[in-house]
Design an enzyme around this catalytic site. Structure first.
Site, PDB file in Angstrom:
ATOM      1  N   VAL A 246       0.859  -1.188   0.000  1.00  0.00           N
ATOM      2  CA  VAL A 246       0.000   0.000   0.000  1.00  0.00           C
ATOM      3  C   VAL A 246       0.890   1.232   0.000  1.00  0.00           C
ATOM      4  CG1 VAL A 246      -1.789   1.310   1.206  1.00  0.00           C
ATOM      5  CG2 VAL A 246      -1.836  -1.190   1.259  1.00  0.00           C
ATOM      6  N   LYS A 261      -3.615   0.398  -3.067  1.00  0.00           N
ATOM      7  CA  LYS A 261      -3.221  -0.961  -2.705  1.00  0.00           C
ATOM      8  C   LYS A 261      -2.939  -1.750  -3.975  1.00  0.00           C
ATOM      9  CE  LYS A 261      -4.831  -5.003  -0.057  1.00  0.00           C
ATOM     10  NZ  LYS A 261      -5.886  -5.529   0.832  1.00  0.00           N
ATOM     11  N   ASP A 350     -10.125 -12.257   9.122  1.00  0.00           N
ATOM     12  CA  ASP A 350      -8.746 -11.839   9.408  1.00  0.00           C
ATOM     13  C   ASP A 350      -8.731 -10.587  10.280  1.00  0.00           C
ATOM     14  OD1 ASP A 350      -6.006 -12.070   9.362  1.00  0.00           O
ATOM     15  OD2 ASP A 350      -5.745 -11.106   7.413  1.00  0.00           O
TER      16      ASP A 350
END
Length: 516
Positions: A246, A261, A350
């Site tokens: 990023v 990104k 996540d």
């Protein structure tokens, strides 16, 4: 129900021919035995993955699915990615098609010595191998959140299984051809369905096959006005991991600061983009444009620049946990973020401090939806492998059990512990050691406030069905005094400086950008 798509008719019939059949004999029992052998082949891969979890005995069922593998990022060992293209397949050959209940599939693991971290098993039956297969639930995971009408896939799967069972219960050699027709029809129906529900974004069959041209990719990625990397001025690299990189840019047309990104050009990129589009940015990072890199090998996502940095940076900066009230604020705001995405039938998969980013107003937003999954409210989502970062992975993920939003609440318990103490409860020098710590419940002994400890224990319940959920979390004594209706808009306890909230790199990133 698994749908076989690699010359399924020819292979099915060829496999059937190799099974002795008494075509000229009316002995139904013998014929049924022959049929049962064929059924075993097709049902072996959809065998239940259910595993029991207890502190005394841990049972680990290795799945035969080829997707159960872990790819460890060399530069960041705590970033793991599902590796669907591993070349390290462990092939288990069975000499008899009927011998599908391999006793090695059930392993007792009071330690994780028996776990092959790169397990990418594919059960090959003698003369019945080389099937390319996926299930409707796996397909949902693959195409991800562009599937607006995902329940149709589950209905299709149920219809196929019901029709197949009717054939299985018939008598006579014609059942082989009938079974082949079912698999053929299922493939056609699935292809039509996928094209229909993805007509505005991508033909998933093309995406899975990797056959999209650069022009088709650009059409799929088009989000607003057409952009290219030349429309931006590079400033610095602000993040790097297993997902990609990023960088901070300035949009030359608007003079606005943006984050771009860079990720691999595959269907996981489209999955993340579609997820972020669907979520809209209130509790997640906003995206503005998506396009291919100049070399056409990477996907670039222009996102809002969240100047506060991520919680991992600030935890590392202070060296210990946050002040109690700040940790409580960030935990509460993450609960609201999870409420929002779960209402959209999305599991993040996540949750960790690195993916909890502080915006310019001092509030939490979630990012990095590369591992996210759609889930069915009525039944858990199938487990496609170990996805996520080792320290934050729940027991059911490690045990290849079905997943639900409860996996995010487990990760929230780890994050809450870390925000308070500065460390995670389950530690180890390698992913394997961390997994063993999680499954054996070997935690760090650190004294924390009573209500906080009680909530963490309930979040880290190894049984996902009894793990505390959103409603009970909000009513827990730890959050007494929290106004859930205003916390995301009220004045934050602390707001990071507008700069120096990232571990930046200018030179290294310039080389990377030039390679695009």
């Amino acid at each position: 129900m698994y749908i076989y798509i690699n010359n399924e008719i020819e292979e099915l019939i060829e496999c059937a021919k190799k099974i002795p059949i008494l075509n000229n004999n009316e002995n139904g029992n013998d014929h049924n035995k022959s049929i049962s052998k064929l059924i075993t082949i097709f049902k072996s891969k959809q065998r239940s993955r259910s595993s029991s979890f207890s502190l005394d005995t841990l049972n680990f069922n290795l799945s035969s699915s080829s997707s159960n593998s872990i790819e460890i990022d060399d530069e960041n060992p705590y970033n793991t990615n599902n590796n669907n293209n591993s070349n390290n397949n462990n092939n288990n050959n069975n000499n008899n098609c009927n011998n599908s209940n391999n006793s090695n599939n059930n392993k007792n693991i009071n330690s994780l010595d028996n776990i092959d971290i790169n397990n990418n098993n594919k059960n090959n039956f003698n003369d019945c191998s080389s099937y390319s297969s996926f299930s409707s639930s796996e397909c949902l995971s693959d195409i991800g959140n562009s599937c607006i009408d995902s329940l149709e896939l589950f209905r299709l799967s149920d219809d196929i299984e019901e029709e197949s069972e009717m054939i299985f219960n018939q008598v006579g050699p014609d059942r082989y051809n009938d079974l082949a027709n079912i698999f053929s029809k299922s493939h056609k129906n699935l292809t039509i369905l996928l094209k229909d529900i993805n007509r505005d974004t991508l033909d998933c069959s093309e995406c899975i096959d990797g056959s999209l041209s650069d022009n088709e990719w650009e059409k799929c990625l088009c989000c607003g006005d057409i952009h290219s990397l030349g429309d931006y001025k590079h400033v610095e690299c602000i993040g790097k991991g297993g997902y990609g990189v990023v960088c901070k840019f300035i949009n030359k047309k608007t003079n606005e600061i943006r984050a771009i990104k860079t990720i691999r050009k595959d269907y996981s990129a489209l999955k993340e983009i579609n997820t972020l589009k669907e979520l809209g940015g209130q509790f997640t990072v906003n995206i503005f444009h998506t396009f291919l890199s100049p070399c056409k090998e990477k996907v670039l996502i222009e996102m809002e620049y969240l100047s506060g940095g991520d919680c991992a940076f600030h935890l590392n900066d202070v060296g210990v946990g946050f002040p109690e009230e700040l940790a409580k604020q960030y935990t509460a705001e993450t609960v609201l973020c999870l409420d929002f995405i779960h209402e959209k039938s999305i599991i993040h998969c996540d949750i960790k401090p690195n993916n909890m980013v502080i915006d310019s107003d001092g509030h939490i937003k979630l990012l990095d939806f590369g591992n996210a999954k759609k889930f069915n409210q009525k039944k858990p989502t199938s487990n496609d492998g170990i996805l996520g970062s080792p320290r934050y992975i729940s027991p059911e993920v490690l045990l290849f059990e079905p997943q639900s939003p409860a996996v995010d609440y487990w990760s929230l318990g780890i994050v809450m512990f870390e925000l308070i103490t500065g460390t995670t409860p389950f530690i180890g020098e390698t992913p394997e050691e961390i997994f063993e710590s999680i499954l054996s419940r070997n935690t760090e002994c650190i004294e924390i406030q009573k209500d906080a400890k009680d909530l963490i224990i309930k979040l880290l319940d190894p049984n996902p069905s009894t793990r505390i959920g959103s409603k009970d979390i909000k009513n827990h004594p730890y959050f007494n005094g929290i106004n859930w209706d205003t916390i995301k808009t009220s004045q934050p306890i602390w707001k990071p400086n507008s700069s120096n909230n990232f571990i930046t790199s200018i030179n290294g990133c310039c080389k990377l950008i030039n390679s695009f």
